[in-house]
Design a protein around this motif. Structure first.
Motif, PDB file in Angstrom:
ATOM      1  N   ILE A  49     -11.389   6.921  -2.705  1.00 31.39           N
ATOM      2  CA  ILE A  49     -10.720   6.399  -3.561  1.00 31.39           C
ATOM      3  C   ILE A  49     -10.437   5.860  -4.909  1.00 31.39           C
ATOM      4  O   ILE A  49     -11.795   5.753  -5.390  1.00 31.39           O
ATOM      5  CB  ILE A  49     -10.456   5.042  -2.792  1.00 31.39           C
ATOM      6  CG1 ILE A  49      -9.617   5.337  -0.990  1.00 31.39           C
ATOM      7  CG2 ILE A  49      -9.325   4.029  -3.574  1.00 31.39           C
ATOM      8  CD1 ILE A  49      -8.524   6.145  -0.830  1.00 31.39           C
ATOM      9  N   PRO A  50      -9.979   5.661  -5.921  1.00 34.10           N
ATOM     10  CA  PRO A  50      -8.498   6.271  -6.506  1.00 34.10           C
ATOM     11  C   PRO A  50      -7.944   7.759  -6.142  1.00 34.10           C
ATOM     12  O   PRO A  50      -6.231   7.560  -6.108  1.00 34.10           O
ATOM     13  CB  PRO A  50      -8.817   4.801  -7.408  1.00 34.10           C
ATOM     14  CG  PRO A  50      -9.239   5.394  -8.350  1.00 34.10           C
ATOM     15  CD  PRO A  50     -10.371   5.504  -7.760  1.00 34.10           C
ATOM     16  N   ARG A  53      -5.923   8.830  -3.811  1.00 30.21           N
ATOM     17  CA  ARG A  53      -4.370   7.840  -3.808  1.00 30.21           C
ATOM     18  C   ARG A  53      -3.180   8.659  -2.994  1.00 30.21           C
ATOM     19  O   ARG A  53      -2.243   8.157  -2.289  1.00 30.21           O
ATOM     20  CB  ARG A  53      -4.229   6.781  -4.682  1.00 30.21           C
ATOM     21  CG  ARG A  53      -3.466   5.862  -4.428  1.00 30.21           C
ATOM     22  CD  ARG A  53      -3.012   5.043  -5.953  1.00 30.21           C
ATOM     23  NE  ARG A  53      -2.162   4.256  -5.517  1.00 30.21           N
ATOM     24  CZ  ARG A  53      -1.601   3.054  -5.411  1.00 30.21           C
ATOM     25  NH1 ARG A  53      -2.367   2.588  -4.515  1.00 30.21           N
ATOM     26  NH2 ARG A  53      -0.401   2.286  -5.198  1.00 30.21           N
ATOM     27  N   MET A  88      -1.541   0.355   0.943  1.00 33.67           N
ATOM     28  CA  MET A  88      -2.669   0.690  -0.176  1.00 33.67           C
ATOM     29  C   MET A  88      -3.291  -0.180  -1.051  1.00 33.67           C
ATOM     30  O   MET A  88      -4.147  -0.551  -1.132  1.00 33.67           O
ATOM     31  CB  MET A  88      -2.197   2.024  -0.240  1.00 33.67           C
ATOM     32  CG  MET A  88      -2.175   3.227   0.382  1.00 33.67           C
ATOM     33  SD  MET A  88      -2.132   5.304  -0.915  1.00 33.67           S
ATOM     34  CE  MET A  88      -3.688   5.039  -1.342  1.00 33.67           C
ATOM     35  N   ASN A  89      -2.344  -0.551  -1.791  1.00 29.35           N
ATOM     36  CA  ASN A  89      -2.287  -2.215  -2.199  1.00 29.35           C
ATOM     37  C   ASN A  89      -3.090  -3.192  -1.872  1.00 29.35           C
ATOM     38  O   ASN A  89      -3.768  -3.694  -2.848  1.00 29.35           O
ATOM     39  CB  ASN A  89      -0.854  -2.906  -3.000  1.00 29.35           C
ATOM     40  CG  ASN A  89      -1.292  -1.346  -4.509  1.00 29.35           C
ATOM     41  OD1 ASN A  89      -1.086  -0.971  -4.762  1.00 29.35           O
ATOM     42  ND2 ASN A  89       0.510  -1.946  -4.704  1.00 29.35           N
ATOM     43  N   GLU A  92      -6.860  -1.346  -1.354  1.00 28.31           N
ATOM     44  CA  GLU A  92      -7.415  -1.018  -1.899  1.00 28.31           C
ATOM     45  C   GLU A  92      -9.056  -1.122  -2.431  1.00 28.31           C
ATOM     46  O   GLU A  92      -9.544  -0.728  -3.502  1.00 28.31           O
ATOM     47  CB  GLU A  92      -6.723  -0.407  -3.311  1.00 28.31           C
ATOM     48  CG  GLU A  92      -7.207   0.798  -4.184  1.00 28.31           C
ATOM     49  CD  GLU A  92      -5.773   1.588  -4.576  1.00 28.31           C
ATOM     50  OE1 GLU A  92      -5.795   2.861  -4.468  1.00 28.31           O
ATOM     51  OE2 GLU A  92      -5.355   0.637  -5.082  1.00 28.31           O
ATOM     52  N   SER A  93      -8.955  -2.917  -2.941  1.00 29.72           N
ATOM     53  CA  SER A  93      -9.522  -3.093  -3.454  1.00 29.72           C
ATOM     54  C   SER A  93     -10.589  -3.551  -2.310  1.00 29.72           C
ATOM     55  O   SER A  93     -12.669  -3.316  -3.268  1.00 29.72           O
ATOM     56  CB  SER A  93      -9.278  -5.029  -4.266  1.00 29.72           C
ATOM     57  OG  SER A  93      -9.268  -5.786  -2.423  1.00 29.72           O
ATOM     58  N   ASN A  96     -12.141   0.185  -2.863  1.00 27.17           N
ATOM     59  CA  ASN A  96     -12.459   1.742  -4.504  1.00 27.17           C
ATOM     60  C   ASN A  96     -13.605   1.899  -4.879  1.00 27.17           C
ATOM     61  O   ASN A  96     -14.538   1.353  -4.703  1.00 27.17           O
ATOM     62  CB  ASN A  96     -11.828   0.602  -5.564  1.00 27.17           C
ATOM     63  CG  ASN A  96     -12.084   1.381  -6.794  1.00 27.17           C
ATOM     64  OD1 ASN A  96     -10.935   2.414  -7.089  1.00 27.17           O
ATOM     65  ND2 ASN A  96     -11.888   0.196  -8.010  1.00 27.17           N
TER      66      ASN A  96
END
Length: 142
Positions: A49-50, A53, A88-89, A92-93, A96
């Motif tokens: 990731i990213p 994605r 995913m948002n 994601e943090s 990442n």
């Protein structure tokens, strides 16, 4: 807080069940939900990731189309893409820069679409979208 119409919550629970199921459980769930006229699918995903994605989005969209959850129409594509991007948002943090693997579960009942991501690192996310019921589709389910 009481839900009067909790189909959106129910469909997200089903998507999450699909994402955490084994392949054997997945086959049983597909049959079980088909009897209730709920369309479901799951797809294994993985990558860094990213960069991965787009691969996650593409895999989700293809699984939804192959399994008859959505039709090849832009309004349906947009709902699936919007739901997987939202899910995913949410995570994601936390992931990442990592290489991750897991499974995405998809479920639809009428106008309710749920997408869930479960990564083997015990991270999960769920998103819901409203989907247009096209004239050539049959409604049913929970």
């Amino acid at each position: 807080m009481e839900f009067r119409d909790n189909k959106s919550v129910d469909i997200c629970r089903i998507a999450l069940k699909m994402s955490i199921s084994s392949r054997e459980e997945e086959k049983k769930l597909i049959k079980e939900y088909a009897e209730k006229k709920i369309k479901v699918a799951a797809v294994d995903v993985g990558g860094a990731i990213p960069n991965a994605r787009f691969k996650f989005i593409e895999s989700t969209l293809l699984a939804a189309k192959r399994n008859g959850i959505i039709q090849d129409e832009h309004v349906h594509d947009g709902a699936v893409i919007g739901a997987i991007r939202e899910a995913m948002n949410q995570i994601e943090s936390n992931i990442n820069g990592l290489s991750v693997g897991g499974k995405i579960g998809i479920a639809r009942n009428g106008e309710h679409l749920g997408v869930a991501i479960f990564l083997r690192d015990s991270i999960c996310a769920v998103a819901h979208r409203s989907v247009a019921i096209l004239p050539n589709e049959q409604e049913g389910g929970i």
